[in-house]
Design an enzyme around this catalytic site. Structure first.
Site, mmCIF file in Angstrom:
data_model
loop_
_atom_site.group_PDB
_atom_site.id
_atom_site.type_symbol
_atom_site.label_atom_id
_atom_site.label_comp_id
_atom_site.label_asym_id
_atom_site.label_seq_id
_atom_site.Cartn_x
_atom_site.Cartn_y
_atom_site.Cartn_z
ATOM 1 N N LYS A 251 -0.626 6.292 -23.825
ATOM 2 C CA LYS A 251 -0.115 6.547 -25.172
ATOM 3 C C LYS A 251 1.392 6.255 -25.184
ATOM 4 C CE LYS A 251 -4.058 9.055 -25.127
ATOM 5 N NZ LYS A 251 -4.916 9.166 -23.944
ATOM 6 N N PHE B 122 -7.039 19.130 -25.488
ATOM 7 C CA PHE B 122 -7.782 17.895 -25.748
ATOM 8 C C PHE B 122 -9.148 17.998 -25.078
ATOM 9 C CE2 PHE B 122 -8.877 13.436 -24.769
ATOM 10 C CZ PHE B 122 -9.019 12.997 -26.065
ATOM 11 N N ASP B 123 -10.126 17.204 -25.538
ATOM 12 C CA ASP B 123 -11.499 17.390 -25.042
ATOM 13 C C ASP B 123 -11.648 17.193 -23.533
ATOM 14 O OD1 ASP B 123 -11.120 14.696 -25.434
ATOM 15 O OD2 ASP B 123 -13.066 14.298 -26.332
ATOM 16 N N HIS C 165 -19.849 13.016 -27.555
ATOM 17 C CA HIS C 165 -19.527 11.928 -28.492
ATOM 18 C C HIS C 165 -19.539 10.552 -27.841
ATOM 19 C CE1 HIS C 165 -15.930 13.645 -26.723
ATOM 20 N NE2 HIS C 165 -15.303 12.492 -26.900
ATOM 21 N N ALA D 162 1.182 13.426 -23.456
ATOM 22 C CA ALA D 162 0.654 12.112 -23.849
ATOM 23 C C ALA D 162 1.479 11.471 -24.974
ATOM 24 C CB ALA D 162 -0.802 12.241 -24.269
ATOM 25 N N ASP E 168 1.227 18.868 -21.884
ATOM 26 C CA ASP E 168 0.427 17.651 -21.909
ATOM 27 C C ASP E 168 1.253 16.698 -22.764
ATOM 28 O OD1 ASP E 168 -1.156 15.526 -22.669
ATOM 29 O OD2 ASP E 168 -2.997 16.696 -22.735
ATOM 30 N N TYR F 7 0.831 -1.209 0.000
ATOM 31 C CA TYR F 7 0.000 0.000 0.000
ATOM 32 C C TYR F 7 0.861 1.253 0.000
ATOM 33 C CZ TYR F 7 -3.850 3.129 1.093
ATOM 34 O OH TYR F 7 -4.780 4.131 1.036
#
Ligand code: F0G
Length: 467
Positions: free
Chosen positions: A268, A134-135, A459, A227, A225, A82
């Site tokens: 990614k 990004f969304d 979407h 990714a 970001d 943990y």
């Protein structure tokens, strides 16, 4: 011995998949009739299909890559303690070795990183400038009561123009924005590498350095970001003067050295099936984020992940920078683009790192924006070819203004996202042939309209009917 002439050096130019396949996962063909019924039952929303009914799944490159033998071996090494698990320190070392920031916080995926950061430092009335958010990033910024402002360069909004770094942020616009608002209203600037919503387009090192200078002048932190940071690094190597001889790892480190922190979906460019990270220099932010992390994600040494995930990600984030892999990755994506372009299929150019984007409005130029051309194309692609793709356009970003009139985004794209190390060239040949055929019959693609449109991230769950 007969005097055979020495062979000249054989220089094979074909770029191959730099791996061999050890485990396989069968995929199943469906008939056109079956698919027509399945997509109708799914409310004409490819997100609502069962994955087993998809032949080649190009919905996303997120979490869908194949892990390596080393990653699978790492999974057996996972320490599930943990607190203070060995796997966390391995993860922290791997991330810090590339990102270079002081504090490393694991999360279960990219949007968890976004949520924690936004909760911690974004307040109502704030503005977060970026190239193209990004969304989920946009949604998390807006959920915190702030505005997500896209400042990508003009070339980045034109699907036809060839420009090596269409993901660049407009530095003059950024400077003007920071002059107007000041540091009090801008908690940070966020640059997405590569720029997914703008077509997987890279950001140059010069642009990152320029953004850094603007941010420093206004005393606003610059975050990435990250990714798809490795794909971005490889584009810099290929396209930016002075970087051809540098390794992708050195380029990535230089990119991060220009930032004060980073968010990453590790589904990614870390070859993870799940995982994310926040990496920051600010002790104050680290402390605030950690408190929120404990509230919803877990203890700071696992952040919503299993120890085995941390191991797989630590290995993946190093493997992604392998030069043979990145050469193959960028070349194999471009292969799809080159062949589709040769068939006359309208595409976003230049080709992105992780995906090829069909121009929905041009492909379906017989449909109006209200008839959702990109979405209609994605539905037709499933029904006729068995390929699942993702609209990044009118459905994802279309909004009604105060008078109820639709505002459509600059681009209505259909993304063919290519999972990492997952499909072979013959899978892609099938995709190319299928899209070419569909393009020849494009006038028969029918438009769609909303039956149900959720207010946030429509979407994922919206349903439609044929016009
Ligand atoms: N940022 C970028 C640039 C992304 O592309 C994504 C996800 C996220 C953040 C959010 O990460 O999914 O781990 O929560 N993109 C996926 C895609 C979903 O298909 O492009 P997440």
């Amino acid at each position: 011995m007969l005097g055979a002439a020495a062979l000249p050096e054989i220089n094979v130019k074909t770029i191959i998949e730099p791996f061999r396949i050890k485990t396989v996962e069968p995929i199943r063909m469906t008939s056109r009739e079956e698919r027509a019924a399945l997509i109708r039952e799914a409310g004409y929303n490819p997100f609502r299909l069962k994955a087993e009914h998809v032949l080649i799944d190009l919905l996303t490159d997120s979490g869908t890559g194949a892990m390596s033998t080393r990653q699978w071996a790492g999974i057996m090494e996972g320490d599930e303690s943990y607190a203070g698990a060995k796997s966390f320190f391995r993860f922290e070392k791997a991330v810090r070795g590339i990102f270079g920031h002081r504090y490393v916080i694991p999360t279960h995926q990219g949007r968890a990183s976004e949520r924690l950061l936004c909760r911690a430092v974004v307040k109502p009335g704030h503005v977060v400038p970026g190239n193209t958010h990004f969304d989920t990033t946009r949604a998390n910024i807006e959920d915190a009561g702030a505005e997500a402002r896209d400042l990508v360069i003009a070339e980045g909004r034109d699907p036809e123009i060839e420009h090596p770094f269409k993901g660049n942020i407009d530095l003059d616009a950024l400077d003007a924005c920071l002059c107007e608002l000041g540091a009090a209203r801008v908690p940070f600037v966020l640059i997405t590498v590569t720029n997914n919503s703008g077509g997987g387009q890279p950001v140059s090192m010069a642009n990152l350095a320029g953004a850094r200078a603007v941010c420093e002048r206004h005393r606003v932190p610059l975050l990435l970001d990250a990714a798809r940071f490795a794909e971005n690094a490889y584009f810099i190597k290929l396209r930016e003067p002075g970087y051809a001889e540098k390794t992708p790892a050195a380029i990535a480190r230089e990119m991060f050295s220009l930032s004060d922190g980073a968010l990453m979906s590790m589904k990614k460019d870390a070859f993870g099936n799940i995982g994310g990270v926040i990496s920051v220099n600010s002790e104050e932010w680290w402390d605030q984020i950690r408190t929120l992390l404990i509230l919803t994600e877990g203890f700071p040494t696992y952040g919503g992940l299993a120890g085995r995930d941390l191991e797989a990600l630590a290995i993946g984030i190093e493997e992604i920078l392998d030069e043979d892999y990145l050469r193959y990755r960028i070349a194999s994506t471009a292969y799809v683009g080159k062949h589709l372009a040769a068939c006359g299929v309208p595409l976003l150019k230049p080709f992105g790192g992780h995906a090829i984007y069909l121009n929905g409005r041009k492909f379906c130029d017989h449909l109006t924006d209200e008839e959702l051309p990109g979405w209609a194309l994605s539905v037709a692609l499933y029904e006729h070819v068995g390929v699942r793709a993702c609209e990044i356009g009118n459905v994802m970003f279309g909004r009604r203004d105060a008078d109820g009139a639709w505002q459509w985004p600059a681009l209505d794209l259909v993304r063919l996202a290519i999972p990492r190390r997952t499909y072979t060239q013959s899978h892609m040949d099938y995709v190319i042939e299928g899209i070419d055929e569909l393009h020849r019959q494009r006038r028969s693609i029918r438009g769609l309209r909303f039956v149900h449109r959720p207010a946030v991230l429509p979407h994922f769950t919206a349903t439609f009917e044929m016009v």
